[in-house]
Motif scaffolding. Structure first.
Motif, PDB file in Angstrom:
ATOM      1  N   ASP A  11       0.853  -1.193   0.000  1.00 24.66           N
ATOM      2  CA  ASP A  11       0.000   0.000   0.000  1.00 24.66           C
ATOM      3  C   ASP A  11       0.890   1.245   0.000  1.00 24.66           C
ATOM      4  N   LYS A  12       0.987   1.906  -1.144  1.00 25.77           N
ATOM      5  CA  LYS A  12       1.881   3.052  -1.275  1.00 25.77           C
ATOM      6  C   LYS A  12       1.491   4.192  -0.352  1.00 25.77           C
ATOM      7  N   ALA A  13       0.190   4.420  -0.208  1.00 25.89           N
ATOM      8  CA  ALA A  13      -0.268   5.517   0.646  1.00 25.89           C
ATOM      9  C   ALA A  13       0.121   5.267   2.102  1.00 25.89           C
ATOM     10  N   ASN A  14      -0.094   4.044   2.583  1.00 26.19           N
ATOM     11  CA  ASN A  14       0.257   3.722   3.964  1.00 26.19           C
ATOM     12  C   ASN A  14       1.762   3.696   4.178  1.00 26.19           C
ATOM     13  N   TYR A  38       4.192  -7.686   7.800  1.00 24.56           N
ATOM     14  CA  TYR A  38       3.236  -6.951   8.630  1.00 24.56           C
ATOM     15  C   TYR A  38       3.524  -7.172  10.111  1.00 24.56           C
ATOM     16  N   ASP A  39       3.785  -8.417  10.482  1.00 31.40           N
ATOM     17  CA  ASP A  39       4.072  -8.741  11.882  1.00 31.40           C
ATOM     18  C   ASP A  39       5.371  -8.102  12.350  1.00 31.40           C
ATOM     19  N   MET A  40       6.266  -7.807  11.409  1.00 25.02           N
ATOM     20  CA  MET A  40       7.528  -7.166  11.761  1.00 25.02           C
ATOM     21  C   MET A  40       7.392  -5.646  11.839  1.00 25.02           C
ATOM     22  N   GLY A  41       6.184  -5.135  11.576  1.00 20.92           N
ATOM     23  CA  GLY A  41       5.961  -3.694  11.695  1.00 20.92           C
ATOM     24  C   GLY A  41       5.739  -2.982  10.386  1.00 20.92           C
ATOM     25  N   ALA A  42       5.761  -3.710   9.268  1.00 18.01           N
ATOM     26  CA  ALA A  42       5.505  -3.085   7.961  1.00 18.01           C
ATOM     27  C   ALA A  42       3.988  -3.065   7.730  1.00 18.01           C
ATOM     28  N   TYR A  43       3.310  -2.118   8.382  1.00 21.04           N
ATOM     29  CA  TYR A  43       1.850  -2.106   8.364  1.00 21.04           C
ATOM     30  C   TYR A  43       1.273  -1.628   7.033  1.00 21.04           C
ATOM     31  N   LYS A  72      -3.236  -8.816  -0.740  1.00 19.56           N
ATOM     32  CA  LYS A  72      -4.209  -8.589  -1.806  1.00 19.56           C
ATOM     33  C   LYS A  72      -3.834  -9.481  -2.980  1.00 19.56           C
ATOM     34  N   PHE A  73      -4.755 -10.341  -3.372  1.00 22.74           N
ATOM     35  CA  PHE A  73      -4.471 -11.264  -4.463  1.00 22.74           C
ATOM     36  C   PHE A  73      -4.280 -10.494  -5.776  1.00 22.74           C
TER      37      PHE A  73
END
Length: 380
Positions: free
Chosen positions: A11-14, A328-333, A338-339
């Protein structure tokens, strides 16, 4: 497929909204030059030119500003005799009352005893894993440190004891954390004569008025030379360059692997048809039409394609999901699985088209030769 899943889940925005820009478009803080020039660093600036309530209200009065979040930090220098570390610059993160109530769930070792922390004689330590990577040692419960700080009148010092160590989950859940240490905000305020520990003011705006608010804030910041401002818009521009590089590299590698696999499949299909030329001639000689031969070859090829697509989609998607979840679990939220539907459809279409084209071209080529020539080839 894994690469495609990574790109579609990114997600570029996030990504650009990590850290201080999670809910804000502007970040006002003290400039690096001002921190270096001031003899007392952050504490000196907070005492002499604070980011106080007056400035917060001035910002809120600008048309288009929705909210102002105040981030607090307390600048110190610390001595850690156990590791022969002296006069190290760092920050103490001030815990609010609510944060202090919930901090216990993150304790990995030691405790977060409320009364001891409020006394100002104890601190908590976060991100100890990173301490190990940087310094080669870690903080331990019970170790004594000396904090040197500006109290609003002079430099002073205070001995503090490490009461507890926080786990890595706390670091992932709190992007505002800057230094290693944490203390209750009220305990820190008891050390100093100034009223605010604000280090950053994060300004959230209405989308359609972001540009106008930016101009007003730029004017305000320019009138105070000790301040600096960064914007979400500038970060997006900088991030776009890095993302283009990352995606370009990943896409190039994925395209190379995909082309290699397609060429390998083409070679397999062509070899399969050419080596069976005599067999096909025998089948035609006993009554099978060229159309039936073509359908047989195409069916066999499509079975191969179906198996290839099935394996690619299944294993590739599982690997892509696993990669996204791990990051994500490592903090890359900014990673949310997304398939990659468009890529998957395009890949499937290409794989289906390849055997169609090869079968059509092969049968067209064979049709130019008389059946007797095929059979002669079989007798040789």
């Amino acid at each position: 497929m894994t690469a495609a899943t990574y790109i579609s889940s990114f997600d570029k925005a996030n990504y650009s909204r990590q850290g201080n820009f999670t809910n804000a478009e502007f970040d006002i803080t003290y400039s690096e030059a001002a921190l270096e020039v001031n003899a007392y660093g952050m504490s000196g600036l907070q005492a002499e030119t604070p980011l106080d309530e007056t400035m917060v209200q001035e910002i809120l009065s600008i048309d288009g500003v929705k909210s102002v979040e105040e981030l607090k930090n307390f600048g110190i220098r610390f001595d850690y005799p156990q590791q022969d570390e002296y006069d190290n610059d760092d920050m103490v993160y001030p815990l609010t009352g609510e944060e202090l109530e919930n901090i216990g769930k993150y304790i990995e070792e030691g405790s977060a005893d409320y009364d001891k922390l409020m006394s100002g004689d104890y601190v908590l330590v976060a991100d100890n894993t990173n301490v190990k990577e940087i310094y080669g040692w870690q903080f331990h419960v019970g170790d004594v440190l000396t904090f040197h700080y500006y109290d609003g009148k002079q430099m002073t010092e205070r001995e503090v004891t490490i009461l507890g160590l926080l786990n890595d989950q706390y670091t992932r859940d709190n992007s505002n954390l800057v230094g290693w240490f944490l203390m209750p905000e009220q305990a820190i305020l008891n050390f100093v004569s100034f009223d605010t520990l604000n280090a950053n003011l994060l300004v959230s705006t209405e989308p359609e008025k972001e540009a106008a608010v930016g101009e007003a804030l730029s004017q305000m910041v320019s009138e105070r030379t000790e301040l600096d401002m960064t914007t979400l818009a500038d970060r997006k521009v900088a991030d776009q360059h890095s993302m283009n590089t990352i995606f370009g590299t990943i896409s190039g590698l994925a395209a190379f692997i995909m082309m290699f696999s397609i060429l390998s499949m083409m070679n397999t299909l062509i070899t399969n048809i050419v080596t069976r030329k005599q067999e096909l001639a025998m089948l035609e000689s006993i009554g099978m039409s060229k159309g039936q031969l073509g359908k047989m070859l195409l069916s066999e090829s499509l079975l191969l394609v179906l198996a290839t697509v099935g394996v690619t989609m299944t294993i590739g998607t599982i690997c892509g999901y696993g990669l996204s979840k791990m990051l994500y679990d490592m903090g890359a939220y900014y990673m949310a699985f997304k398939f990659p539907l468009v890529f998957a459809l395009a890949y499937t279409v290409v794989l289906i088209a390849v055997p169609l084209i090869i079968t059509f071209v092969s049968m067209k080529s064979f049709s130019k030769e008389a059946l007797v020539e095929w059979l002669r080839g079989a007798e040789c």
